[in-house]
Design a protein around this motif. Sequence first.
Motif, PDB file in Angstrom:
ATOM      1  N   THR A  26       0.762  -1.113  -0.057  1.00 50.40           N
ATOM      2  CA  THR A  26       0.037   0.033  -0.149  1.00 50.40           C
ATOM      3  C   THR A  26       0.790   1.094  -0.091  1.00 50.40           C
ATOM      4  O   THR A  26       2.036   1.247   0.082  1.00 50.40           O
ATOM      5  CB  THR A  26      -0.790  -0.055   1.243  1.00 50.40           C
ATOM      6  N   ARG A  27       0.138   2.390  -0.306  1.00 49.69           N
ATOM      7  CA  ARG A  27       1.122   3.541  -0.057  1.00 49.69           C
ATOM      8  C   ARG A  27       1.607   3.753   1.220  1.00 49.69           C
ATOM      9  O   ARG A  27       2.823   4.544   1.440  1.00 49.69           O
ATOM     10  CB  ARG A  27       0.101   4.937  -0.382  1.00 49.69           C
ATOM     11  N   ARG A  28       0.998   3.178   2.332  1.00 46.35           N
ATOM     12  CA  ARG A  28       1.634   3.687   3.729  1.00 46.35           C
ATOM     13  C   ARG A  28       2.639   2.511   4.134  1.00 46.35           C
ATOM     14  O   ARG A  28       2.950   2.595   5.239  1.00 46.35           O
ATOM     15  CB  ARG A  28       0.471   3.571   4.634  1.00 46.35           C
ATOM     16  N   GLY A  29       2.784   1.563   3.156  1.00 49.23           N
ATOM     17  CA  GLY A  29       3.698   0.640   3.522  1.00 49.23           C
ATOM     18  C   GLY A  29       3.012  -0.789   3.164  1.00 49.23           C
ATOM     19  O   GLY A  29       1.958  -1.237   2.871  1.00 49.23           O
ATOM     20  N   THR A  30       4.032  -1.960   3.538  1.00 52.58           N
ATOM     21  CA  THR A  30       3.290  -3.627   3.430  1.00 52.58           C
ATOM     22  C   THR A  30       2.418  -3.791   4.385  1.00 52.58           C
ATOM     23  O   THR A  30       2.597  -3.792   5.645  1.00 52.58           O
ATOM     24  CB  THR A  30       4.500  -4.367   3.162  1.00 52.58           C
ATOM     25  N   ASP A 287      -3.104  -0.936  13.406  1.00 48.95           N
ATOM     26  CA  ASP A 287      -2.645  -0.502  12.034  1.00 48.95           C
ATOM     27  C   ASP A 287      -1.815  -1.396  11.513  1.00 48.95           C
ATOM     28  O   ASP A 287      -0.669  -1.631  11.932  1.00 48.95           O
ATOM     29  CB  ASP A 287      -2.282   0.917  12.196  1.00 48.95           C
ATOM     30  N   ALA A 289      -0.407  -1.714   8.936  1.00 54.03           N
ATOM     31  CA  ALA A 289       0.772  -1.361   7.974  1.00 54.03           C
ATOM     32  C   ALA A 289       1.871  -0.913   9.121  1.00 54.03           C
ATOM     33  O   ALA A 289       3.230  -0.625   8.324  1.00 54.03           O
ATOM     34  CB  ALA A 289       0.347   0.038   7.368  1.00 54.03           C
ATOM     35  N   ALA A 290       1.568  -0.812  10.409  1.00 58.19           N
ATOM     36  CA  ALA A 290       2.755  -0.315  11.272  1.00 58.19           C
ATOM     37  C   ALA A 290       2.219  -1.240  12.551  1.00 58.19           C
ATOM     38  O   ALA A 290       2.002  -0.559  13.471  1.00 58.19           O
ATOM     39  CB  ALA A 290       2.720   1.004  11.696  1.00 58.19           C
TER      40      ALA A 290
END
Length: 345
Positions: A26-30, A287, A289-290
């Motif tokens: 994704t734009r925010r990371g995997t 989240d 992504a993090a």
Amino acid sequence: MNPADAGPETRANVLTVTDLQTAFPTRRGTVRAVDGVSFDVREGETLGLVGESGSGKSVTAMSILRLVAAPGRIESGRIELAGQDVLALEGEELRRVRGSIAGMVFQNPMTALNPSFTVGWQLMEALRAHGVRDPEELQRRVEQALAAVGMPDPARQLDTYPHQMSGGMRQRVVIAMGMINEPRLLIADEPTTALDVTIQAQVLNLMKRLTREHGTALLLITHNMGVIARMCDRVAVMYAGEIVEEALVRTLFSAPKHPYTSGLLRSIPRADHGRGKVPTMTGFPPDMAAPPSGCRFADRCPYVVDACLSDRPALVEVESAHKTRCLRVQELGGSVADLTVRGVA
């Protein structure tokens, strides 16, 4: 002998998933929607995969049959179906596994069925894909499959389009499609979604009967703990891409060993508790992504201690056939009911 009649210890594994990781860039990371998931399903048994929306249940199911759409990808792990490494298969070999060894009942029958073709044509196509060509045999087997799922007047339904059927009838069609090649494993992803209570009961009874008669293993994916209690032999609880608890159904309901499982069970409305507010879990899933470095349930857990925030717990067997990812239960033993509320220092 029907595999369902054998003791659990004598049944072979139909499905073995080991350290599966499925990710989406994704734009925010995997985002690792499935992060280190391991479990098995034995011949003739029903394993429930339960958790709230977004926990990774459906992505796990799609990964097993290599149906994850790009840009999603299986990053690592191993998936064995009847002894075959699914991740090593390509082309016709992979297509042969889908349907003949493992069938799938998708969540929404209206999107699983093609509105442009009759029900009969679609069921026959599932047989043609696995080598059946004789027109008479195709019609006979399709009628048998529809009769087996309780479809009224199966011969007449062959010329029916999906939109001409009720929700319950469409669900019976997708179950028939999943079972028509007599697979050793049936994966059912939320098979009672959007059905009324009466039809839900009929569909669940139908699946239980079919798997029992054919000795088919069943991986049942749901967020409904009542369905788990009614249908399953064992249950694996998912949260934030991980399995946080795995046990026999009776054991899990009587003595859960992870606070998330305990919260799910407390949130079930009960007739004997009278009126009042149903208990809920505070907070939200992390989240993905993090994700946090420690326990992914720590921010919502009433029993959290400092170690929970820094150490990512492993899924550990704490009793026979009972695994948990809770550090406190692993250290202190017992169940969630034995834990005391201790805030972070």
